[in-house]
Design an enzyme around this catalytic site. Structure first.
Site, mmCIF file in Angstrom:
data_model
loop_
_atom_site.group_PDB
_atom_site.id
_atom_site.type_symbol
_atom_site.label_atom_id
_atom_site.label_comp_id
_atom_site.label_asym_id
_atom_site.label_seq_id
_atom_site.Cartn_x
_atom_site.Cartn_y
_atom_site.Cartn_z
ATOM 1 N N ASP A 80 -7.814 -2.863 14.049
ATOM 2 C CA ASP A 80 -8.942 -3.225 13.793
ATOM 3 C C ASP A 80 -9.371 -4.306 12.654
ATOM 4 O O ASP A 80 -10.189 -4.467 12.114
ATOM 5 C CB ASP A 80 -9.550 -1.811 13.041
ATOM 6 N N HIS A 100 -7.441 -4.945 9.850
ATOM 7 C CA HIS A 100 -7.205 -4.837 8.414
ATOM 8 C C HIS A 100 -5.916 -5.412 7.952
ATOM 9 O O HIS A 100 -5.042 -5.656 8.997
ATOM 10 C CB HIS A 100 -7.190 -3.209 8.053
ATOM 11 N N GLU A 127 -9.612 -1.688 5.294
ATOM 12 C CA GLU A 127 -10.311 -1.648 6.519
ATOM 13 C C GLU A 127 -11.562 -2.655 6.719
ATOM 14 O O GLU A 127 -12.167 -3.170 5.629
ATOM 15 C CB GLU A 127 -10.658 -0.144 6.497
ATOM 16 N N ASP A 163 0.746 -1.144 0.079
ATOM 17 C CA ASP A 163 0.195 -0.074 -0.116
ATOM 18 C C ASP A 163 1.115 1.281 0.020
ATOM 19 O O ASP A 163 2.175 1.241 0.228
ATOM 20 C CB ASP A 163 -1.149 0.077 1.344
HETATM 21 P P1 PGA Z 1 1.912 -1.629 12.692
HETATM 22 O O1 PGA Z 1 0.652 -1.677 11.504
HETATM 23 O O2 PGA Z 1 2.930 -2.689 12.320
HETATM 24 O O3 PGA Z 1 2.314 -0.268 12.795
HETATM 25 O O4 PGA Z 1 1.156 -2.249 14.021
HETATM 26 C C1 PGA Z 1 0.198 -2.970 11.218
HETATM 27 C C2 PGA Z 1 -0.868 -2.559 10.043
HETATM 28 O O5 PGA Z 1 -1.500 -1.679 10.230
HETATM 29 O O6 PGA Z 1 -1.336 -3.465 9.163
#
Ligand code: PGA
Length: 259
Positions: free
Chosen positions: A135, A137, A142, A66
């Site tokens: 959450d 994702h 999302e 992404d």
């Molecule tokens: P993080 O993010 O490794 O910074 O916790 C993970 C994600 O959002 O996929």
């Protein structure tokens, strides 16, 4: 799904790096799907050390999950810069083998189709590294993302904006839009490796591994993936109901399955 519980953050990162290294030793010209965020930083540091000891990235192709919409390539918080800093400047990946969604594309839908086509023409992703949002994702898909979605623009949830504010200093600097591989794009990878560490991920981890498959927790679709490993540390594993069984499976793996 193979669930691997490691005693510490460092051991979980080591396990994930070993899985990636095994993939590269098996197939030097592997196509890797890569992730950003705080979780993979330690994995990239271990891969950097492995590279110093001979792990070769010269034939590897990479596709990142992404990118934020609107940030320039050289913006310090762009994912291109993140990858440059944590991996690409430290190993011998050929610059021409590196692919990102372009968050500045004029025609975003057309660019998303091109990104999908580029993955296909590279032969598809052999191993997709993933983190998980609090959450649920994966990529930036999302909750409510179609489980069949392809690369497209998405709007971040306020929770993700808040989670990522630490990188930007304040939440109002976090872009609200991103281009992300879709859930369907991720599911097409031949193998997936999701690393989740820390207590803040425990709820999402139990949902994805033991809850129902639902677009409300997009990572749960990985229950349908034929070759998905979930690597967690103890803190992220606290809510898993079958943790003892997962440990038992791991301890009793036949040797040939560890290679
Ligand atoms: P993080 O993010 O490794 O910074 O916790 C993970 C994600 O959002 O996929």
């Amino acid at each position: 799904m193979e669930i691997i519980i490691k005693a510490s953050l460092a051991e979980a990162q080591r396990e994930a790096a070993e899985i990636i290294a095994r993939q590269l030793r098996r197939k030097a010209a592997s196509v890797l799907g890569l992730a950003t965020g705080s979780t993979p930083i330690g994995v990239y540091a271990i891969l950097t050390e492995m590279h110093k000891e001979g792990l070769d990235f010269s034939k590897v192709k990479t596709f990142n999950l992404d990118e934020y919409v609107g940030l320039s390539d050289d913006h310090p918080q762009s994912y291109r810069q993140f990858m440059q800093q944590h991996l690409f400047s430290r190993v011998n990946v050929a610059p021409g083998h590196i692919h990102f969604p372009d968050g500045r594309a004029e025609d975003i839908p057309a660019h998303c189709l091109e990104y999908e086509a580029a993955i296909r023409s590279a032969g598809g992703i052999d191993l997709q590294l993933l983190g998980i949002g609090s959450d649920g994702h994966i990529g930036f898909n999302e909750p409510s993302s179609s489980l069949a979605s392809r690369t497209r623009i998405k709007t971040l949830t306020p929770r993700t904006v808040k989670d990522n504010a630490r990188f930007f200093g304040t939440a109002d600097k976090v872009p609200h839009h991103v281009i992300t591989m879709g859930v369907g794009t991720i599911m097409d990878a031949r193998a997936c490796l999701l690393l989740a560490t820390g207590e803040s991920k425990a709820e999402a981890v139990v949902g994805m591994a033991e809850g129902p498959i639902t677009a409300n927790l997009p990572a749960s679709v990985l229950q349908m993936h034929p070759d998905c490993k979930l690597v967690v540390d103890e803190a992220a594993a606290t809510r898993l109901r079958r943790a003892d069984y997962y440990r038992w499976v791991y301890e009793n793996k036949p040797d040939w399955q560890r290679r």
